[in-house]
Motif scaffolding. Structure first.
Motif, PDB file in Angstrom:
ATOM      1  N   ASP A  63      -6.236  -2.382  -4.260  1.00 53.83           N
ATOM      2  CA  ASP A  63      -5.379  -1.555  -5.765  1.00 53.83           C
ATOM      3  C   ASP A  63      -5.733  -3.172  -6.370  1.00 53.83           C
ATOM      4  OD1 ASP A  63      -4.810  -1.460  -8.106  1.00 53.83           O
ATOM      5  OD2 ASP A  63      -3.619   0.853  -6.736  1.00 53.83           O
ATOM      6  N   ALA A  79      -4.136   0.944   3.806  1.00 53.73           N
ATOM      7  CA  ALA A  79      -5.209   0.364   3.432  1.00 53.73           C
ATOM      8  C   ALA A  79      -4.954   0.460   2.017  1.00 53.73           C
ATOM      9  CB  ALA A  79      -6.544   1.012   4.442  1.00 53.73           C
ATOM     10  N   GLN A  80      -5.040   1.417   0.877  1.00 54.21           N
ATOM     11  CA  GLN A  80      -5.328   1.432  -0.380  1.00 54.21           C
ATOM     12  C   GLN A  80      -5.389   0.672  -1.284  1.00 54.21           C
ATOM     13  OE1 GLN A  80      -6.281   6.862  -1.592  1.00 54.21           O
ATOM     14  NE2 GLN A  80      -4.887   6.559   0.676  1.00 54.21           N
ATOM     15  N   LEU A  81      -3.313   0.544  -1.124  1.00 50.10           N
ATOM     16  CA  LEU A  81      -2.422  -0.217  -1.539  1.00 50.10           C
ATOM     17  C   LEU A  81      -3.975  -1.384  -1.719  1.00 50.10           C
ATOM     18  CD1 LEU A  81       1.214   0.415  -1.093  1.00 50.10           C
ATOM     19  CD2 LEU A  81      -1.034   1.610  -3.373  1.00 50.10           C
ATOM     20  N   HIS A 126      -0.191   7.340  -8.347  1.00 50.88           N
ATOM     21  CA  HIS A 126      -0.488   7.112  -6.919  1.00 50.88           C
ATOM     22  C   HIS A 126       0.280   8.788  -5.888  1.00 50.88           C
ATOM     23  CE1 HIS A 126      -0.161   2.787  -6.154  1.00 50.88           C
ATOM     24  NE2 HIS A 126      -0.852   2.602  -6.465  1.00 50.88           N
ATOM     25  N   VAL A 178      -3.581   4.261   6.304  1.00 46.40           N
ATOM     26  CA  VAL A 178      -4.397   4.545   5.519  1.00 46.40           C
ATOM     27  C   VAL A 178      -3.544   4.509   4.103  1.00 46.40           C
ATOM     28  CG1 VAL A 178      -5.286   7.030   4.411  1.00 46.40           C
ATOM     29  CG2 VAL A 178      -5.154   6.666   6.569  1.00 46.40           C
ATOM     30  N   ILE A 179      -2.407   5.248   3.610  1.00 47.95           N
ATOM     31  CA  ILE A 179      -2.130   4.244   2.262  1.00 47.95           C
ATOM     32  C   ILE A 179      -2.500   2.913   2.371  1.00 47.95           C
ATOM     33  CG2 ILE A 179       0.073   3.792   0.862  1.00 47.95           C
ATOM     34  CD1 ILE A 179       0.999   7.060   2.085  1.00 47.95           C
ATOM     35  N   LEU A 184      -2.526   9.574  -3.519  1.00 51.52           N
ATOM     36  CA  LEU A 184      -2.154   8.302  -2.089  1.00 51.52           C
ATOM     37  C   LEU A 184      -1.757   9.274  -0.817  1.00 51.52           C
ATOM     38  CD1 LEU A 184      -1.600   5.263  -3.214  1.00 51.52           C
ATOM     39  CD2 LEU A 184      -3.494   6.164  -2.754  1.00 51.52           C
TER      40      LEU A 184
END
Length: 226
Positions: free
Chosen positions: A30, A25-27, A132, A22-23, A135
């Protein structure tokens, strides 16, 4: 994005399969520069396996200046050449506490002696401290501390996020020292449950506890002093 092949036993933490995707995917979406570089994000865990951890130093999040952070809390890449900020105050306390004048800003040698230099947040956008914070990295910290509860260790908790993260650490079974953050803004602050970092003598007190449990002291001096 992440190379998990060097995590060793840490790779068995549920975080790796449950939260890290999940992290990641967010990074990946970004567009800002993320620090430290991807190959250094797990540096703290890669350098010290769970059974080898003798001391835990908890910080907040990485330095937000390019070239400064390399995955160990408070450590600064040796060739950085800029301001030391928190690390400068750590070195001042080391000198006051143990009469040690350290010049190497890269703390790999501490890690190699069993000091886990872990931030509660492992990434930061360039120029945005705690950018972050939401996150989900704190779940990793929780699981790391839970894994380390199997035997007594020394815990140096510098700053509010570290205090909060380590609330469950048993102060009777372990050496647990809570102080303010060594940043220029926090180094002299104190509270009902924590000491001011300045004057807290974390290095000599940690070594005294290690010796009392039959362990060797940490050499906090430059690597060549080992």
């Amino acid at each position: 994005m992440f190379d998990l092949s060097r995590l060793g036993a840490w790779a068995h933490l549920p975080f790796i399969t449950e939260t890290l995707p999940v992290i990641q995917a967010q990074l990946e979406v970004d567009e800002r520069t993320v620090l430290p570089p991807a190959h250094l994000i797990f540096n703290a865990l890669e350098r010290v396996q769970p059974d080898d951890v003798r001391v835990v130093i908890l910080g907040q999040d990485p330095y937000h200046t390019v070239g400064k952070a390399h995955g160990l809390a408070f450590s600064i890449t040796d060739n950085f050449g800029g301001r030391l900020d928190s690390l400068g105050n750590i070195f001042k306390e080391l000198q006051s506490d143990m009469d040690v004048i350290r010049t190497s800003t890269q703390l790999d040698d501490w890690a190699d002696q069993g000091v886990l230099l872990l931030n509660t947040i492992l990434t930061v956008p360039e120029g945005l401290p705690k950018g972050h914070a939401k996150l989900g990295w704190q779940k990793l910290t929780d699981q790391v501390l839970e894994r380390l509860a199997d035997k007594p260790r020394a815990y140096l908790l510098w700053g509010g996020p570290a205090h909060k993260a380590a609330q469950s650490v048993d102060a009777e079974a372990n050496f647990k020292l809570q102080s303010s953050h060594p940043s220029p803004l926090g180094v002299t602050k104190s509270g009902t449950n924590f000491e001011a970092f300045r004057g807290s003598k974390p290095f000599s007190r940690t070594n005294a506890w290690l010796r009392s449990t039959g362990q060797r002291s940490i050499n906090w001096d430059d690597p060549e002093a080992l």
